[in-house]
Write a protein that holds these residues in place. Sequence first.
Motif, PDB file in Angstrom:
ATOM      1  N   ARG A 154       0.815  -1.217   0.000  1.00  0.00           N
ATOM      2  CA  ARG A 154       0.000   0.000   0.000  1.00  0.00           C
ATOM      3  C   ARG A 154       0.853   1.274   0.000  1.00  0.00           C
ATOM      4  N   PHE A 155       2.142   1.126   0.307  1.00  0.00           N
ATOM      5  CA  PHE A 155       2.987   2.305   0.474  1.00  0.00           C
ATOM      6  C   PHE A 155       4.045   2.374  -0.624  1.00  0.00           C
ATOM      7  N   ASP A 156       3.950   3.450  -1.393  1.00  0.00           N
ATOM      8  CA  ASP A 156       4.869   3.646  -2.513  1.00  0.00           C
ATOM      9  C   ASP A 156       6.196   4.253  -2.022  1.00  0.00           C
ATOM     10  N   TYR A 157       7.143   4.356  -2.912  1.00  0.00           N
ATOM     11  CA  TYR A 157       8.462   4.908  -2.567  1.00  0.00           C
ATOM     12  C   TYR A 157       9.086   5.462  -3.845  1.00  0.00           C
ATOM     13  N   ASP A 158      10.180   6.157  -3.689  1.00  0.00           N
ATOM     14  CA  ASP A 158      10.830   6.741  -4.861  1.00  0.00           C
ATOM     15  C   ASP A 158      12.074   5.969  -5.265  1.00  0.00           C
ATOM     16  N   LEU A 159      12.418   6.144  -6.539  1.00  0.00           N
ATOM     17  CA  LEU A 159      13.660   5.606  -7.087  1.00  0.00           C
ATOM     18  C   LEU A 159      14.541   6.786  -7.455  1.00  0.00           C
ATOM     19  N   TYR A 160      15.781   6.753  -7.030  1.00  0.00           N
ATOM     20  CA  TYR A 160      16.708   7.815  -7.379  1.00  0.00           C
ATOM     21  C   TYR A 160      17.818   7.233  -8.244  1.00  0.00           C
ATOM     22  N   ASN A 161      17.870   7.690  -9.483  1.00  0.00           N
ATOM     23  CA  ASN A 161      18.812   7.121 -10.451  1.00  0.00           C
ATOM     24  C   ASN A 161      18.713   5.599 -10.462  1.00  0.00           C
ATOM     25  N   GLY A 162      17.474   5.105 -10.450  1.00  0.00           N
ATOM     26  CA  GLY A 162      17.245   3.664 -10.524  1.00  0.00           C
ATOM     27  C   GLY A 162      17.378   2.938  -9.200  1.00  0.00           C
ATOM     28  N   ARG A 163      17.762   3.628  -8.145  1.00  0.00           N
ATOM     29  CA  ARG A 163      17.946   2.982  -6.834  1.00  0.00           C
ATOM     30  C   ARG A 163      16.783   3.295  -5.910  1.00  0.00           C
ATOM     31  N   ARG A 164      16.289   2.276  -5.202  1.00  0.00           N
ATOM     32  CA  ARG A 164      15.203   2.507  -4.251  1.00  0.00           C
ATOM     33  C   ARG A 164      15.662   3.360  -3.078  1.00  0.00           C
ATOM     34  N   CYS A 165      14.752   4.176  -2.595  1.00  0.00           N
ATOM     35  CA  CYS A 165      15.003   4.893  -1.343  1.00  0.00           C
ATOM     36  C   CYS A 165      14.612   3.912  -0.235  1.00  0.00           C
ATOM     37  N   ASP A 166      15.590   3.168   0.288  1.00  0.00           N
ATOM     38  CA  ASP A 166      15.279   2.077   1.219  1.00  0.00           C
ATOM     39  C   ASP A 166      16.407   1.868   2.237  1.00  0.00           C
ATOM     40  N   ALA A 167      16.330   0.766   2.945  1.00  0.00           N
ATOM     41  CA  ALA A 167      17.314   0.483   3.996  1.00  0.00           C
ATOM     42  C   ALA A 167      18.740   0.440   3.440  1.00  0.00           C
ATOM     43  N   HIS A 168      18.912  -0.091   2.223  1.00  0.00           N
ATOM     44  CA  HIS A 168      20.267  -0.159   1.646  1.00  0.00           C
ATOM     45  C   HIS A 168      20.798   1.243   1.347  1.00  0.00           C
ATOM     46  N   PHE A 169      19.873   2.095   0.903  1.00  0.00           N
ATOM     47  CA  PHE A 169      20.249   3.487   0.620  1.00  0.00           C
ATOM     48  C   PHE A 169      20.779   4.143   1.896  1.00  0.00           C
ATOM     49  N   LEU A 170      20.070   3.905   3.016  1.00  0.00           N
ATOM     50  CA  LEU A 170      20.515   4.498   4.283  1.00  0.00           C
ATOM     51  C   LEU A 170      21.858   3.918   4.723  1.00  0.00           C
ATOM     52  N   ALA A 171      21.999   2.598   4.561  1.00  0.00           N
ATOM     53  CA  ALA A 171      23.260   1.955   4.966  1.00  0.00           C
ATOM     54  C   ALA A 171      24.427   2.544   4.177  1.00  0.00           C
ATOM     55  N   ASP A 172      24.215   2.782   2.887  1.00  0.00           N
ATOM     56  CA  ASP A 172      25.271   3.376   2.051  1.00  0.00           C
ATOM     57  C   ASP A 172      25.557   4.819   2.461  1.00  0.00           C
ATOM     58  N   SER A 173      24.573   5.446   3.122  1.00  0.00           N
ATOM     59  CA  SER A 173      24.771   6.827   3.586  1.00  0.00           C
ATOM     60  C   SER A 173      25.338   6.857   5.007  1.00  0.00           C
ATOM     61  N   ALA A 174      25.816   5.707   5.475  1.00  0.00           N
ATOM     62  CA  ALA A 174      26.442   5.590   6.802  1.00  0.00           C
ATOM     63  C   ALA A 174      25.477   5.930   7.926  1.00  0.00           C
ATOM     64  N   ILE A 175      24.170   5.675   7.715  1.00  0.00           N
ATOM     65  CA  ILE A 175      23.191   5.868   8.784  1.00  0.00           C
ATOM     66  C   ILE A 175      23.079   4.553   9.559  1.00  0.00           C
ATOM     67  N   ASP A 176      23.240   4.630  10.861  1.00  0.00           N
ATOM     68  CA  ASP A 176      23.179   3.451  11.723  1.00  0.00           C
ATOM     69  C   ASP A 176      21.738   2.916  11.780  1.00  0.00           C
ATOM     70  N   LYS A 177      21.576   1.655  11.390  1.00  0.00           N
ATOM     71  CA  LYS A 177      20.232   1.074  11.286  1.00  0.00           C
ATOM     72  C   LYS A 177      19.472   1.116  12.626  1.00  0.00           C
ATOM     73  N   SER A 178      20.203   1.043  13.735  1.00  0.00           N
ATOM     74  CA  SER A 178      19.537   1.025  15.041  1.00  0.00           C
ATOM     75  C   SER A 178      18.854   2.365  15.345  1.00  0.00           C
ATOM     76  N   ARG A 179      19.151   3.372  14.553  1.00  0.00           N
ATOM     77  CA  ARG A 179      18.551   4.697  14.744  1.00  0.00           C
ATOM     78  C   ARG A 179      17.362   4.939  13.807  1.00  0.00           C
ATOM     79  N   CYS A 180      16.999   3.916  13.009  1.00  0.00           N
ATOM     80  CA  CYS A 180      15.983   4.103  11.959  1.00  0.00           C
ATOM     81  C   CYS A 180      14.719   3.314  12.250  1.00  0.00           C
ATOM     82  N   PHE A 181      13.595   3.951  11.990  1.00  0.00           N
ATOM     83  CA  PHE A 181      12.279   3.342  12.206  1.00  0.00           C
ATOM     84  C   PHE A 181      11.398   3.725  11.010  1.00  0.00           C
ATOM     85  N   VAL A 182      10.421   2.872  10.720  1.00  0.00           N
ATOM     86  CA  VAL A 182       9.504   3.183   9.613  1.00  0.00           C
ATOM     87  C   VAL A 182       8.069   3.097  10.111  1.00  0.00           C
ATOM     88  N   ASN A 183       7.151   3.689   9.332  1.00  0.00           N
ATOM     89  CA  ASN A 183       5.738   3.630   9.744  1.00  0.00           C
ATOM     90  C   ASN A 183       5.251   2.187   9.720  1.00  0.00           C
TER      91      ASN A 183
END
Length: 223
Positions: A154-183
Amino acid sequence: MSVEDVYAQFYRIVRLGQLTLSDGGGPLGFDISLAIEIDWVLTNYSCDAIIETGCHLGDSSEYFARCYSHLQVRACDISPVSVQICNHRLSGLSNIDITCSDSREWLRGMVERFSLPFIFLDAHWRSESPLREELACIDRGVICIHDFDIEHDRFDYDLYNGRRCDAHFLADSAIDKSRCFVNNPQADYPLPCLQIGRRSGRAFVAAGVEPGILSNCPYLRAL
Ligand SMILES: C[S@@+](CC[C@H](N)C(=O)[O-])C[C@H]1O[C@@H](n2cnc3c(N)ncnc32)[C@H](O)[C@@H]1O
């Protein structure tokens, strides 16, 4: 604010974004569940400002400024026409300021002005997004990334240059997963969502602050 305050303001905002946006516009993609999540975050972290990147025609900006009249609201958009429309639309509100700028040049200086801002990252257009650079600008604040892949039909998301805006995107941005939550689509919200079109997933990130508060939010789940 109370749930009644959120409700009272949310459906008074004109959906000007319907002119261009795939979700038909409205504050926060016309998803009142997101407004309830944000209200919980603002209250429980005692945020002292609201910052929005990519304000477009001002639907969410107006909602923020009206609902949280005790907070300063700052927003930017890269489009001069959008900013002109927002400034006209919001001229009667004294707690909001809109700047015409690329968020990559604007955001760091804005975050530094406040103790603990809530930061709504929504600056993107088609396949282009400054999200990675925006995240690198924020050392302290509670972040909401709109159009994030929560892996639910039911929940859409965006693609940036073909890449999903998702958990892998955050990991590549050096965001610590333990600090992330989703609806959490299974959560019990106090109001029904009237958006029958596109709904967007969202991620919340506690940057430089205690993530334990986010982990207690009844509307979110761990990434
Ligand atoms: C999806 S719209 C935002 C909708 C808006 N937040 C709302 O809730 O109504 C995305 C906006 O981001 C802007 N944008 C795209 N790239 C940007 C950048 N690098 N810096 C600032 N704004 C940008 C676009 O001009 C567009 O108005």
